[in-house]
Design an enzyme around this catalytic site. Sequence first.
Site, PDB file in Angstrom:
ATOM      1  N   ARG A 226       0.912  -1.120  -0.014  1.00 38.09           N
ATOM      2  CA  ARG A 226      -0.107   0.060  -0.032  1.00 38.09           C
ATOM      3  C   ARG A 226       0.732   1.226   0.235  1.00 38.09           C
ATOM      4  O   ARG A 226       1.901   1.079   0.551  1.00 38.09           O
ATOM      5  CB  ARG A 226      -0.768  -0.129   1.221  1.00 38.09           C
ATOM      6  CG  ARG A 226      -1.960  -1.054   1.091  1.00 38.09           C
ATOM      7  CD  ARG A 226      -3.094  -0.645   0.373  1.00 38.09           C
ATOM      8  NE  ARG A 226      -4.143  -1.494   0.122  1.00 38.09           N
ATOM      9  CZ  ARG A 226      -4.228  -2.364  -0.733  1.00 38.09           C
ATOM     10  NH1 ARG A 226      -3.253  -2.872  -1.469  1.00 38.09           N
ATOM     11  NH2 ARG A 226      -5.436  -3.152  -0.849  1.00 38.09           N
ATOM     12  N   HIS A 274       0.645  -0.127 -10.385  1.00 36.20           N
ATOM     13  CA  HIS A 274      -0.259  -1.074  -9.719  1.00 36.20           C
ATOM     14  C   HIS A 274      -0.808  -2.511 -10.375  1.00 36.20           C
ATOM     15  O   HIS A 274      -1.922  -2.732 -10.549  1.00 36.20           O
ATOM     16  CB  HIS A 274      -1.555  -0.313  -9.102  1.00 36.20           C
ATOM     17  CG  HIS A 274      -2.036  -0.862  -8.036  1.00 36.20           C
ATOM     18  ND1 HIS A 274      -2.911  -0.055  -7.072  1.00 36.20           N
ATOM     19  CD2 HIS A 274      -2.133  -2.157  -7.386  1.00 36.20           C
ATOM     20  CE1 HIS A 274      -3.308  -0.920  -6.025  1.00 36.20           C
ATOM     21  NE2 HIS A 274      -2.872  -2.132  -6.162  1.00 36.20           N
TER      22      HIS A 274
END
Length: 311
Positions: A226, A274
């Site tokens: 994250r 991502h």
Amino acid sequence: MIHVYFAAGAQMWPRYQAPLAQALAAAGVEAVVSEVAPADPTAVDYLIVANGGMVSDFAPFTGARAVLNLWAGVEKLVGNATLTQPLCRMVDPAMTESMVEYVTGHVLRHHLGIDRHILNDRAEWLPEGPGPARSRSVTVLGLGELGSACATMLAALNFRVTGWSRTPKSLPGIRCLSGEAGLSQALAEAEILVLLMPYTAETENLLNAGRIALMPAGAVVINPGRGQLIDDGALLAALDSGHLANATLDVFRVEPLPAEHPFWAHPKVTVTPHIAAETYPETAAVVVAENIRRAEAGEPLMYLVDRGRGY
């Protein structure tokens, strides 16, 4: 007949419609799944969401027996006071495989010095090698499903692997540490650091200036967990000073990463969009269907979120 509301977004529906129908049929669950917002929310038995998706107020869904998230992260859901139904996060076997491949690939890239040897614009002959994997210390922060799988693969390649988690864990062939003292020890030996913690109030800025300073000079950071786990300013300062050699980042506080962000142009930062591990409809649908089957049979749900811990 069970009524399932697919509230993960219209753009995801075409990818999930057929896999969900097949998985529910295979699980022996008779269900109607619709991406259309129901006229009567009380008639919905289950909601499928993607960290919020199309629903911000879960209060009208008084008949819902569970909210099933398609993402591993639930940080946008656990703080929603209207979501009182059981909440399940996604643990997708294919997603785990993808994360293991991403982490292993980039650990090997940094261990072998691939950037230096292949992208050497000085045309300089550099014959020195990195040594075997057993000479390299790798630390994995976070020993959940993803972190444990990555640590196990790296250990199988003979890296000296240390794993750290907030609560004590035990994994064969891996030194497992926990607690604040364990974190300091794990960082002090992290020539390559992999971040796979969830994002919670306790893990925000986990890797700050003080903790980066504990790491060996020339260490590398890989973050497919994250974006909020890292203090961006502290990371850039450590790269600029030379204390850290490189940061490979797949997740960010704001996504897509803004064009003006200094990560893009920094010579010691590798940005990936991502892609480390996404949810795959064919395998994720099986997990969703199994949880619905379990709920209907009165069995415990898989991957139930602990609201107190935030994941």
